[in-house]
Design an enzyme around this catalytic site. Structure first.
Site, PDB file in Angstrom:
ATOM      1  N   GLY A 270      -8.249   2.682 -11.508  1.00  0.00           N
ATOM      2  CA  GLY A 270      -9.345   2.489 -12.454  1.00  0.00           C
ATOM      3  C   GLY A 270      -9.043   1.577 -13.626  1.00  0.00           C
ATOM      4  O   GLY A 270      -9.845   1.472 -14.549  1.00  0.00           O
ATOM      5  N   LYS A 272      -9.020  -1.725 -13.841  1.00  0.00           N
ATOM      6  CA  LYS A 272      -9.966  -2.843 -14.014  1.00  0.00           C
ATOM      7  C   LYS A 272     -11.379  -2.316 -14.250  1.00  0.00           C
ATOM      8  O   LYS A 272     -12.149  -2.925 -14.994  1.00  0.00           O
ATOM      9  CB  LYS A 272      -9.879  -3.800 -12.824  1.00  0.00           C
ATOM     10  CG  LYS A 272      -8.484  -4.422 -12.714  1.00  0.00           C
ATOM     11  CD  LYS A 272      -8.397  -5.492 -11.671  1.00  0.00           C
ATOM     12  CE  LYS A 272      -6.966  -5.979 -11.510  1.00  0.00           C
ATOM     13  NZ  LYS A 272      -6.101  -5.009 -10.767  1.00  0.00           N
ATOM     14  N   ASP A 335     -10.768  -6.019  -5.700  1.00  0.00           N
ATOM     15  CA  ASP A 335      -9.314  -6.009  -5.931  1.00  0.00           C
ATOM     16  C   ASP A 335      -8.709  -5.394  -4.673  1.00  0.00           C
ATOM     17  O   ASP A 335      -8.445  -4.190  -4.623  1.00  0.00           O
ATOM     18  CB  ASP A 335      -9.038  -5.166  -7.194  1.00  0.00           C
ATOM     19  CG  ASP A 335      -7.603  -5.236  -7.634  1.00  0.00           C
ATOM     20  OD1 ASP A 335      -6.849  -6.082  -7.129  1.00  0.00           O
ATOM     21  OD2 ASP A 335      -7.220  -4.432  -8.509  1.00  0.00           O
ATOM     22  N   CYS A 388      -2.839  -8.650  -5.609  1.00  0.00           N
ATOM     23  CA  CYS A 388      -1.599  -8.756  -6.383  1.00  0.00           C
ATOM     24  C   CYS A 388      -0.498  -9.163  -5.406  1.00  0.00           C
ATOM     25  O   CYS A 388       0.484  -8.456  -5.239  1.00  0.00           O
ATOM     26  CB  CYS A 388      -1.288  -7.468  -7.126  1.00  0.00           C
ATOM     27  SG  CYS A 388      -1.349  -5.991  -6.109  1.00  0.00           S
TER      28      CYS A 388
HETATM   29  C1  LIG Z   1      -5.079  -2.999  -5.617  1.00  0.00           C
HETATM   30  S1  LIG Z   1      -5.594  -1.353  -5.609  1.00  0.00           S
HETATM   31  C2  LIG Z   1      -6.859  -1.363  -6.830  1.00  0.00           C
HETATM   32  C3  LIG Z   1      -6.369  -1.307  -8.253  1.00  0.00           C
HETATM   33  C4  LIG Z   1      -7.504  -1.106  -9.243  1.00  0.00           C
HETATM   34  N1  LIG Z   1      -8.530  -2.120  -9.068  1.00  0.00           N
HETATM   35  C5  LIG Z   1      -7.028  -1.123 -10.682  1.00  0.00           C
HETATM   36  O1  LIG Z   1      -7.015  -2.193 -11.295  1.00  0.00           O
HETATM   37  O2  LIG Z   1      -6.663  -0.053 -11.194  1.00  0.00           O
HETATM   38  C6  LIG Z   1      -6.523  -1.287  -4.144  1.00  0.00           C
HETATM   39  C7  LIG Z   1      -7.234   0.034  -3.922  1.00  0.00           C
HETATM   40  O3  LIG Z   1      -8.116  -0.115  -2.810  1.00  0.00           O
HETATM   41  C8  LIG Z   1      -8.183   1.111  -2.127  1.00  0.00           C
HETATM   42  N2  LIG Z   1      -8.744   0.829  -0.777  1.00  0.00           N
HETATM   43  C9  LIG Z   1      -8.094   0.411   0.325  1.00  0.00           C
HETATM   44  N3  LIG Z   1      -8.969   0.196   1.323  1.00  0.00           N
HETATM   45  C10 LIG Z   1     -10.200   0.467   0.826  1.00  0.00           C
HETATM   46  C11 LIG Z   1     -11.512   0.451   1.383  1.00  0.00           C
HETATM   47  N4  LIG Z   1     -11.706   0.088   2.647  1.00  0.00           N
HETATM   48  N5  LIG Z   1     -12.548   0.805   0.597  1.00  0.00           N
HETATM   49  C12 LIG Z   1     -12.357   1.155  -0.703  1.00  0.00           C
HETATM   50  N6  LIG Z   1     -11.127   1.220  -1.267  1.00  0.00           N
HETATM   51  C13 LIG Z   1     -10.073   0.876  -0.515  1.00  0.00           C
HETATM   52  C14 LIG Z   1      -6.744   1.588  -2.147  1.00  0.00           C
HETATM   53  O4  LIG Z   1      -6.676   2.972  -1.904  1.00  0.00           O
HETATM   54  C15 LIG Z   1      -6.331   1.205  -3.579  1.00  0.00           C
HETATM   55  O5  LIG Z   1      -6.565   2.265  -4.459  1.00  0.00           O
END
Ligand SMILES: C[S@@+](CC[C@H](N)C(=O)[O-])C[C@H]1O[C@@H](n2cnc3c(N)ncnc32)[C@H](O)[C@@H]1O
Length: 437
Positions: A270, A272, A335, A388
């Protein structure tokens, strides 16, 4: 809510034992964050520091272990030594560390807890004494040894070498360093200048980071020395968050406006989402697939006082439409799940956990989420694709593929690949506008 008291710290020997166990879990394929999340608050800071250093100095400590124990030691001894050896490197390099005899003594005590055989204790004692002398002797040599002390799999090194022939070594070296602590001031509570003043009054030195990759930052502060978050003024009442400077440009590039309907398609934990809400009173859906990780979003938004009727935290798969109410979005932040190869200095377990085949699988997941998210965007709306990662397979290759596949996608100006610098982590950013009005 008042700020909590500073947690009591852990004796070094106990911290070594727990860190060695944590390293053992990583070697079994578990994420270090997951392991650290299970610790008590007073255990976490020192265990995180020791286990991160164990992973960052893996190659260096294993060279030394091999030098003094030709036959591979039992895994428990190996993990314990890999936690203890970096302590000598630190004590020699910055004068802030422990005395050599303390390290040996505490590691032997740790061994009594972790692997309490006479053989193991004798081995730890003998090896650490020799290592301590070897490190001292090495410092007196005119040239430093191998500059990349951290483990990176051969396929990872080869990819960076191929894609960044001039800078691959400095990228790897930078990723083996401790990341600095960077804050994002909650713009709803303080300006950067006001918060910097509060830090100064608390005796914490910080400087503003005003720009990353040509994007102006208004809330980023770099701390001269890291401190526990509980020592940051107003942390528990939401004054500030810890967030890398490279991550802070996401919300700025998406530029939410009051009343915009915004989707954060992959939202946990969370960071972003919170930044988007700090910038504008928008209607936000924070979507997340992972049932464990999703729980962190509410906690973060609560702490930052950003929860409202306009914010919905939804569990769902961004590559499918099952969770969607059919109302299109003005803006989408994607993201995407990725290799995390750009954030190794904050997650040194990543090179141990990733496999080469993961990159192709991730690329397919990213494409599925990109395609589905685009269907949910209004004509005239914008979508920001972020990873990232430092691998082009998850960055520029994806953005070019997407632009070729979608006639209605117009590429707007965005930084593209940002490499890790020691101040910011590595990220990829591409911004698309959907044609039409
Ligand atoms: C890079 S992290 C996000 C970081 C977050 N945006 C932040 O800034 O705190 C990617 C996230 O995408 C989630 N994720 C992976 N596949 C997904 C999907 N198909 N639908 C929704 N979320 C997904 C992962 O569990 C992870 O929490």
């Amino acid at each position: 809510m008042t700020d909590q008291k500073k947690p009591r710290s852990l004796p070094l020997s106990e911290a070594i034992t727990i860190s060695a166990q944590a390293v053992g879990e990583v070697m079994l394929g578990r994420s270090l964050t997951e392991v650290l999340d299970q610790l008590d608050t007073h255990e976490r800071p020192i265990v995180q520091s020791l286990s991160f250093d164990a992973l960052r100095k893996w190659v260096k400590s294993h060279e030394l272990i091999k030098q003094f124990i030709p036959k591979a030691p039992p895994p428990e001894v190996e993990y314990l030594l890999s936690v203890a050896i970096p302590l000598f490197l630190q004590s020699d390099s910055d004068g802030k560390g422990y005395a050599s005899h303390t390290i040996v003594d505490q590691a032997v005590t740790a061994c009594s807890e972790y692997e309490p055989t006479q053989y193991a204790k004798g081995l730890v004692n003998a090896v650490l004494r020799k290592v301590s002398l070897a490190i001292k002797a090495e410092r007196e040599k005119p040239y430093p040894p191998d500059p990349i002390p951290m483990f990176f799999p051969p396929w990872w090194r080869a990819s960076l070498k191929r894609n960044y022939p001039k800078s691959w070594q400095s990228i790897l070296l930078g990723q083996a360093q401790r990341a600095p602590l960077i804050l994002r001031v909650n713009a709803r509570q303080y300006t950067r200048e006001e918060y910097q003043q509060l830090l100064q009054e608390a005796g914490i030195e910080a400087t503003p980071i005003t720009e990353i990759a040509g994007v102006s930052l208004h809330s980023a502060l770099l701390l001269k020395d890291p401190v526990p978050v509980g020592d940051l003024p107003g942390f528990y009442s939401g004054a500030v968050s810890v967030q890398d400077a490279g991550a802070q440009i996401a919300a700025i590039l998406l530029d939410p406006q009051p009343g915009d309907r915004v989707l954060d398609a992959c939202a946990a934990p969370g960071g972003k989402s919170a930044h988007l809400l700090e910038l504008a009173d928008c209607e936000l859906i924070a979507l997340e697939l992972d049932g464990q990780r999703i729980t962190k979003i509410g906690g973060n938004l609560d702490r930052l006082r950003l929860q409202s009727q306009a914010v919905k935290i939804v569990r769902g798969d961004a590559s499918k439409a099952a969770w969607w109410d059919g109302k299109p979005f003005d803006k989408i932040l994607l993201d995407a799940p990725c290799s995390a190869s750009g954030i190794v200095s904050r997650h040194p377990d990543i090179p141990f956990l990733r496999r080469e085949a993961d990159i192709l699988a991730l690329q397919q997941r990213q494409r599925a989420i990109l395609t589905q998210s685009w269907n949910m965007l209004k004509p005239g709306g914008t979508l920001l694709y972020v990873t990232c990662s430092v691998f082009p397979e998850e960055g520029e290759n994806q953005a070019s593929w997407f632009a070729t596949e979608h006639d209605d996608a117009l590429r707007l100006n965005a930084p593209g690949q940002i490499l890790p610098t020691g101040i910011n982590d590595g990220f990829y950013y591409a911004l698309f506008k959907k044609n039409g009005s």
